[in-house]
Write a protein that holds these residues in place. Structure first.
Motif, mmCIF file in Angstrom:
data_model
loop_
_atom_site.group_PDB
_atom_site.id
_atom_site.type_symbol
_atom_site.label_atom_id
_atom_site.label_comp_id
_atom_site.label_asym_id
_atom_site.label_seq_id
_atom_site.Cartn_x
_atom_site.Cartn_y
_atom_site.Cartn_z
ATOM 1 N N MET A 196 54.481 -15.682 6.438
ATOM 2 C CA MET A 196 54.102 -15.012 5.212
ATOM 3 C C MET A 196 52.969 -15.773 4.515
ATOM 4 O O MET A 196 52.075 -15.159 3.963
ATOM 5 C CB MET A 196 55.340 -14.884 4.322
ATOM 6 C CG MET A 196 55.065 -14.129 3.070
ATOM 7 S SD MET A 196 54.545 -12.460 3.469
ATOM 8 C CE MET A 196 54.977 -11.645 2.009
ATOM 9 N N VAL A 214 49.600 -14.955 5.986
ATOM 10 C CA VAL A 214 49.149 -13.632 5.544
ATOM 11 C C VAL A 214 48.498 -13.757 4.164
ATOM 12 O O VAL A 214 47.437 -13.185 3.915
ATOM 13 C CB VAL A 214 50.334 -12.630 5.509
ATOM 14 C CG1 VAL A 214 49.941 -11.337 4.827
ATOM 15 C CG2 VAL A 214 50.838 -12.365 6.912
ATOM 16 N N ILE A 215 49.137 -14.518 3.287
ATOM 17 C CA ILE A 215 48.595 -14.711 1.943
ATOM 18 C C ILE A 215 47.262 -15.451 2.006
ATOM 19 O O ILE A 215 46.276 -15.032 1.384
ATOM 20 C CB ILE A 215 49.609 -15.456 1.053
ATOM 21 C CG1 ILE A 215 50.821 -14.567 0.809
ATOM 22 C CG2 ILE A 215 48.973 -15.898 -0.260
ATOM 23 C CD1 ILE A 215 52.005 -15.276 0.175
ATOM 24 N N THR A 227 47.152 -6.235 8.489
ATOM 25 C CA THR A 227 48.157 -7.281 8.323
ATOM 26 C C THR A 227 49.413 -6.999 9.133
ATOM 27 O O THR A 227 49.907 -7.872 9.848
ATOM 28 C CB THR A 227 48.508 -7.443 6.830
ATOM 29 O OG1 THR A 227 47.312 -7.810 6.127
ATOM 30 C CG2 THR A 227 49.561 -8.499 6.616
ATOM 31 N N ALA A 271 50.494 -9.235 12.336
ATOM 32 C CA ALA A 271 51.706 -10.048 12.170
ATOM 33 C C ALA A 271 52.711 -9.798 13.284
ATOM 34 O O ALA A 271 53.305 -10.740 13.832
ATOM 35 C CB ALA A 271 52.338 -9.771 10.812
#
Length: 125
Positions: A1, A4-5, A107, A111
């Protein structure tokens, strides 16, 4: 996560500074799409390095390969998922979708491919 940020923050930073992706920039749809792809390409390095460090430290057990080989395979998988992610999002930007929707498609696609490949090809567990 976290990766991704980091990646998306870098994308939006590049999109606000070097590669505008808003309709009010005066660019046509193909130019906006190209800029979103460029912003993602520029952000790749930051997201990939962060992802590797966090995965090696917190998620998976290193040891199947040497660190250099592990990082090279990790990056190759990231490039594969990045390429597939472009078809899940920014490639279609300007065809009636928003930049946020295009980035979300990128995304999610990236992912899923990243996690599965890294789990089974890079790390021991």
């Amino acid at each position: 996560m976290g990766a991704v940020i980091v990646h998306n923050l870098a994308v939006f930073l590049f999109a606000e500074t070097l590669f505008p992706v808003t309709e009010d920039s005066g660019l046509d749809s193909p130019a906006l799409r190209a800029n979103l792809i460029k912003a993602n390409l520029a952000a790749f390095f930051f997201g990939n390095v962060f992802a590797y460090l966090m995965n090696a430290w917190l998620v998976f057990t290193p040891g199947r390969h040497s660190r250099l080989r592990e990082f090279a395979i990790f990056t190759a998988i990231a490039l594969l998922s990045f390429s597939l992610g472009l078809f899940g999002g920014p490639f279609f930007f300007g065809e009636g979708s928003s930049v946020v929707l295009a980035q979300a498609g990128f995304t999610v696609t990236s992912a899923v491919v990243n996690f599965l490949c890294r789990k089974f090809l890079v790390f021991q567990r």
